[in-house]
Design an enzyme around this catalytic site. Structure first.
Site, mmCIF file in Angstrom:
data_model
loop_
_atom_site.group_PDB
_atom_site.id
_atom_site.type_symbol
_atom_site.label_atom_id
_atom_site.label_comp_id
_atom_site.label_asym_id
_atom_site.label_seq_id
_atom_site.Cartn_x
_atom_site.Cartn_y
_atom_site.Cartn_z
ATOM 1 N N PRO A 1 -5.111 -5.500 4.818
ATOM 2 C CA PRO A 1 -5.206 -5.389 3.358
ATOM 3 C C PRO A 1 -3.882 -5.799 2.719
ATOM 4 O O PRO A 1 -2.862 -5.152 2.944
ATOM 5 C CB PRO A 1 -5.497 -3.898 3.133
ATOM 6 C CG PRO A 1 -4.950 -3.217 4.337
ATOM 7 C CD PRO A 1 -5.086 -4.188 5.477
ATOM 8 N N CYS B 1 1.310 2.804 2.625
ATOM 9 C CA CYS B 1 2.069 2.039 1.639
ATOM 10 C C CYS B 1 3.381 2.757 1.314
ATOM 11 O O CYS B 1 3.366 3.914 0.864
ATOM 12 C CB CYS B 1 1.254 1.849 0.361
ATOM 13 S SG CYS B 1 2.136 0.915 -0.923
#
EC number: 1.3.1.90
Length: 320
Positions: free
Chosen positions: A34, A117
């Site tokens: 992603p 993240c």
């Protein structure tokens, strides 16, 4: 989900191996990471032509996705050939994750919770890498999401970074398995690390500690890298990000981007009306190694599709 451009195509039958079947039947599953701005439908269509088994969408913020029709249409597009597909969400609670999952479940094969993240804005909002320090919360989010989709083939996964104390990472993986996670992707760096080598030892330890599939992420820029990491850790899959940007054909065994892949990207981008900045940036990554310094400077400042096409025709004798 609100009706989208591709809804009729998605509903039509399209035969493919779903994620769990891939992990069962393949020794090593190859996966496109992603990537914000980059792993969108057009790029996914390209890498699927070159040996990529499974693709992730860019990270989508779940609460915005739930609240805004505009966000749903801009953040998530697909078509029937875009499978198998995992939609990755940033979420900070089980309600948001499960509601977002219900919206996308008819159009994909699983959802993934971003627990890796490292960007400050994400962690400040309770998303991303901060979640690896909240295993009970993540376990509850997984359970709530798992319970809202009755299809046993629909996967609920998590993507994490490692703790400074790697024993905590192994414990986290065990807790995720107990919560019902279908597979786990591990980026082998801490949230503070950027270019340091990935920690293969903790990947191996996690693989030995759980029975669910484990995917390695980080420092994978070729099939040689993938096979080396697979040999050392015995992981079930490999996920690439920067390596795929530089060479979308890497999982087909190419060491650099072949010109036919460049041609395929241009054809896909032109036929789908891809925004120029996306079209251009992908080519910058793909062609960087084949440019001289002067060519790189010139190509990087081109401002139109026609200018890019003219350059490619002149340098590579391409015919569009």
């Amino acid at each position: 989900m609100e009706p989208n451009t591709f809804e009729n195509d998605v509903i039509e039958e399209f035969r493919y191996m779903k994620p769990l079947e891939l992990f069962q039947k393949k020794d090593l599953v190859t996966i496109c990471s992603p990537m914000v701005r980059y792993s969108k439908l057009q790029f996914r269509s390209l890498v699927r032509q070159y040996g990529c088994d499974l693709c992730f969408t860019p990270m989508i913020v779940s609460d915005s996705f739930i609240k805004s029709v505009k966000a749903r249409h801009s953040d998530f597009t697909t078509l029937k050939e875009d499978r198998p597909l995992i939609v990755q969400f940033a979420a900070s609670n089980g309600e948001d994750l499960s509601r977002a999952t219900k919206l996308v479940s008819p159009y994909c094969d699983g959802v993934d919770l971003n627990c890796g993240c490292p960007q400050r804005w994400a962690m400040a909002d309770g998303y991303g890498a901060c979640l690896i320090h909240k295993p009970q919360l993540v376990a509850d989010m997984v359970k709530q999401t798992r319970n809202c989709i009755p299809d046993p083939d629909f996967t609920v996964s998590v993507k994490i970074r490692i703790h400074k104390d790697t024993k905590k990472t192994v414990d986290f993986a065990k807790q995720m398995e107990a919560a019902g996670v279908s597979f786990i992707t591990v980026h082998g760096r801490t949230q503070d690390q950027h270019c340091e080598p990935v920690n293969l030892e903790v990947l191996s330890d996690i693989k030995s500690a759980v029975s669910i599939p484990v995917v390695a992420n980080g420092d994978i820029c070729s099939m040689d890298d993938a096979e080396r990491i697979h040999k050392v850790t015995n992981v079930n899959g490999v996920m690439a990000a920067r390596g795929m940007l530089a060479n979308p054909a890497m999982f087909a065994g190419y060491n650099t981007t072949p010109l036919e892949c460049v041609q395929d990207w241009v054809d896909i981008a032109l036929s789908t009306g891809t925004h120029f900045s996306c079209f251009h940036h992908h080519l910058i990554y793909m062609l960087e190694k084949s440019f001289t310094r002067a060519e790189r400077r010139y190509f990087n400042i081109l401002g139109s599709t026609s200018g890019v096409i003219s350059f490619l025709k002149e340098k590579y004798m391409m015919d569009f």
